[in-house]
Scaffold this active site. Structure first.
Site, PDB file in Angstrom:
ATOM      1  N   SER A 568      12.421  -5.385 -29.850  1.00 11.87           N
ATOM      2  CA  SER A 568      11.083  -5.919 -29.623  1.00 11.87           C
ATOM      3  C   SER A 568      10.490  -6.366 -30.971  1.00 11.87           C
ATOM      4  O   SER A 568      11.050  -7.241 -31.627  1.00 11.87           O
ATOM      5  CB  SER A 568      10.214  -4.890 -28.912  1.00 11.87           C
ATOM      6  OG  SER A 568       9.039  -5.476 -28.403  1.00 11.87           O
ATOM      7  N   ASP A 656      13.300  -8.990 -18.440  1.00 14.07           N
ATOM      8  CA  ASP A 656      12.267  -8.639 -19.417  1.00 14.07           C
ATOM      9  C   ASP A 656      11.083  -9.588 -19.279  1.00 14.07           C
ATOM     10  O   ASP A 656      11.209 -10.793 -19.492  1.00 14.07           O
ATOM     11  CB  ASP A 656      12.861  -8.736 -20.819  1.00 14.07           C
ATOM     12  CG  ASP A 656      11.949  -8.174 -21.899  1.00 14.07           C
ATOM     13  OD1 ASP A 656      10.759  -7.950 -21.609  1.00 14.07           O
ATOM     14  OD2 ASP A 656      12.433  -7.969 -23.027  1.00 14.07           O
ATOM     15  N   HIS A 687      12.636  -4.630 -20.400  1.00 16.64           N
ATOM     16  CA  HIS A 687      12.476  -4.589 -21.852  1.00 16.64           C
ATOM     17  C   HIS A 687      13.197  -3.428 -22.555  1.00 16.64           C
ATOM     18  O   HIS A 687      13.860  -3.650 -23.576  1.00 16.64           O
ATOM     19  CB  HIS A 687      10.985  -4.582 -22.180  1.00 16.64           C
ATOM     20  CG  HIS A 687      10.671  -4.890 -23.605  1.00 16.64           C
ATOM     21  ND1 HIS A 687      11.070  -6.057 -24.229  1.00 16.64           N
ATOM     22  CD2 HIS A 687       9.975  -4.178 -24.545  1.00 16.64           C
ATOM     23  CE1 HIS A 687      10.646  -6.053 -25.482  1.00 16.64           C
ATOM     24  NE2 HIS A 687       9.982  -4.934 -25.702  1.00 16.64           N
TER      25      HIS A 687
END
Length: 711
Positions: A568, A656, A687
């Site tokens: 991320s 995601d 995610h």
């Protein structure tokens, strides 16, 4: 050689997944005159053979704060929610029951004195949709009279069907069998709450009357609000909960403590009122044991997705609200003189109050660890509870008995039990360990060091940040390869608690530098806000400085065998670092990385993130102009892609919604065009990439990628 490496990595992976993680614990009501305590603990553990995490419950019998015996674990994998009534004579359970292939039904069970008393087929009753069991919305509460259960579920909508549908010969209705379906509404778009909350469109509060066997939807909550985290008022004649605004267009909720929301009160006759103020984001309402006070966590809405909270307290009779613990900008001191950086926890323990109803317990990240505190609502003091090393999280408190989970990077989670001393003496609390695990591989030989850094050349007031080194500690120079690992968020933090991935890397010979760059939580609100408008710059500089200092402090680290790992915003940073310092790192693994911020802006469930983190204001009423998009792009790793030379492995989730896979795919294509060795794994996951088979595949592939490029 490669087959040997694979076999060794798989063997270590199987070993580190054998440690269970506690999800909750409850101290049961004791027998009058007895010194014994019974604790029920719930755990989860990865099952590689079943391809999922299994859940189980353990019962511990403790005599005079010394562990006596345990009962055999009971599998609770099918349980979504469960809860005891106050007397503990009643237990409610919401359970997933497999029906057709790939389909499940939900049942609500009521147990009394060890036997099933009543069961409700919630899917067949059709009062509501699926029961919410997620972290943000979920609730499951017995009423004070122990006859009603309170929970949150999806609102039931009328069925929809095509404009033309062949009729059954047995149907007496025109067009449909039940006359209730709405024509032409099958494909109407309904917004949900984004990443990992798909299908959650409109929540409603449900009351199950176990005596009359009636389920009802509570009326009175405005349609533009979605309720969650509901609890009964002390007299059982109303409820209190959180209500999030549905409009303007909803933004993703998970991992975001900044969404506009209210503490609300709904009376039995449907009168709705708001207890918190406008412009706030709230969480975790809890009544004191005597029912005189209601506390909750609160921070300003908008801005960074995570940050410091206030602890608010409402005197229930007068409804007067005051601040008990304010937002800490840098640091303050506890009663014992230890530094306190503010409240960064996203929840309070379900039972957080001491027996005197004037003190409550909570746990919050504080720089490199998670610490537990006693908060006195009368004098507003903060007292730190002792923890010898690592992190400690309060799970439950009852009759001044406190149960916590403790862990560190070197120690898998255990449970400890203690009795809370009287006011002013909390620092003398004594703990007893009540669980232990058989270790197939030991972490005792590994080192864990907290590191503090200062950006001396910076002119800004916020110059300090920290990191953790974890891994082997060799006596030979340049012996240990190093994984540089910045966290995601960016407003989260690495703490010294057990991490399966870290244990895997360390046992395979890698050292890790876990960097809490400026912008991390647990170091005061000033640190959080410092990063806004500086992503791709100050956070990259912080990670680079941490690497330079770690090589100086630990000569056993090999500067020629350094690799990057992050997901991320951590993926954002490792792709930045590989572009800005191309000769420094030998390989990169990026999980769902943010690559091109303006390209992500219109497709993510959190477009406000792209604006706020790049120093821009966000409004649904205004379009971003070309200047704003240019600023976003200048902050993005894609601007450095032509400089990348390190072999790069990309791990992406096709589901995601937070950082859509198109970000990583675009980066992959650019690297291929530049003749950079690259590989992309595309998983049918969201995610976190934490489905058990997918987690196993991406972590083992990560290790093999590092081994392949550091030999």
């Amino acid at each position: 050689m490669f087959c040997f490496q694979v076999d060794k990595v798989v063997k270590v992976f199987k070993a580190v997944t054998q440690y269970p993680a506690p999800s909750s614990a409850r101290i049961m009501n004791g027998v009058a005159g007895s010194s014994g305590v019974t604790v029920l603990s719930s755990w989860s553990q990865r099952s590689l053979e079943r391809g999922k995490s299994v859940k189980f419950q353990r019962t511990h019998f403790i005599d005079s704060l010394q562990k006596a015996s345990d009962m055999l674990p009971v599998d609770t994998t099918s349980e979504l929610l469960s809860g005891f009534s106050k007397s503990e004579e009643w237990r409610g359970v919401v359970r997933d029951i497999p029906s057709e292939p790939n389909k499940k039904k939900q049942h609500l069970e009521v147990w009394n004195h060890g036997q099933l008393w009543k069961s409700f087929d919630l899917s067949a009753l059709e009062v509501h949709g699926d029961v919410y069991s997620d972290y943000d919305f979920r609730s499951f509460e017995w009423s004070p009279c122990e006859e009603k259960l309170l929970y949150v579920a999806e609102k039931k909508l009328p069925k929809a069907e095509p404009f033309y549908k062949p009729k059954s010969q047995d149907s007496k209705e025109n067009g449909t069998g039940d006359g209730k379906a709405i024509k032409g509404e099958e494909y109407v778009f309904r917004p949900d709450w984004g990443e990992q909350l798909e299908g959650k469109h409109q929540s409603v509060v449900i009351v199950c009357d176990t005596k009359s066997e009636m389920l009802s939807v509570l009326e009175g909550i405005p349609d533009h609000l979605s309720p969650g985290q509901v609890i009964w008022t002390p007299d059982g004649k109303g409820i209190v909960g959180i209500a999030w605004k549905n409009e303007p267009p909803r933004l993703g909720l998970i991992y975001c403590t900044n969404r506009p929301s209210y503490i609300f009160h709904l009376t039995a006759d449907g009168e709705f009122s708001v207890l918190s103020s406008e412009g706030q984001a709230v969480r975790s309402p809890r009544f004191s044991l005597n029912g005189e006070h209601l506390v909750w966590l609160q921070r300003p809405s908008g801005g960074p997705h995570n940050g410091a909270h206030k602890l608010m307290c409402c005197e229930w009779n007068s409804k007067q609200v005051e601040t008990i613990v304010d937002i800490v900008q840098q640091q303050t001191l506890t009663v014992g003189g230890t530094p306190f950086y503010g409240l960064f926890n996203q929840t309070l323990p379900k039972r957080c109050w001491a027996g005197d109803a004037s003190r409550l317990l909570l746990s919050t990240p504080q720089q490199c660890s998670i610490k537990s505190y006693v908060i006195d609502i009368e004098d507003k003091s903060v007292t730190e509870l002792d923890c010898p090393e690592g992190s400690q999280i309060v799970l439950d408190i009852w009759n001044d008995m406190v149960i916590c989970t403790r862990s560190s990077l070197k120690l898998p989670p255990i449970l400890v039990l203690g009795r809370l001393p009287s006011r002013g003496c909390e620092h003398t609390m004594v703990w007893s360990v009540i669980t232990s695990w058989q270790a197939s591989l030991t972490l005792d030989s590994l080192a864990c060091h907290y590191m503090a850094f200062t950006q001396e050349e910076e002119s800004q007031a916020c110059k300090s940040f920290n990191a953790i080194y974890f891994g082997p500690e060799s006596g030979q120079d340049h012996d240990v390869p190093l994984i540089v690992w910045p966290h995601g968020g960016p407003h989260s933090a690495f703490t010294d608690d057990f991490k399966m991935e870290a244990a895997l890397f360390a046992l395979l010979g890698f050292g890790m530098l876990l960097v809490n760059y400026r912008g991390s939580i647990g170091a005061g609100q000033e640190s959080v806000e410092f990063l806004l408008g500086r992503i791709g710059d100050s956070d990259v500089k912080d990670v680079h400085l941490a690497v330079v200092q770690a090589l100086k402090q630990f000569p056993f680290l090999n500067p020629n065998k350094m690799v990057l790992f992050g997901g991320s915003h951590g993926g954002f940073l490792v792709t930045h670092l590989s572009g800005q310092f191309p000769d420094l790192f030998k390989a990169v693994v990026a999980r769902n990385p943010v690559i091109d911020i303006p390209a992500m802006f219109t497709i993510t469930d959190i477009p406000d993130w792209a604006a706020v983190e790049t120093g821009l204001s966000y409004s649904e009423l205004e379009e971003m102009n070309a200047t704003a998009f240019e600023k976003m792009r200048k902050c993005s790793p894609i601007t450095h892609v032509s400089s990348v030379i390190a072999p790069t492995l990309l791990l992406l989730g096709s589901k995601d919604k937070r950082v859509p896979s198109s970000q990583g795919i675009h980066y992959y294509n650019r690297l291929l065009s530049n003749n950079v060795k690259t590989k992309l794994m595309l998983y049918e996951d969201n995610h976190p990439l934490n489905q058990v088979p997918i987690e196993m595949d991406n972590l083992i592939n990560s290790v093999l990628w590092f081994l392949q490029h550091t030999v």
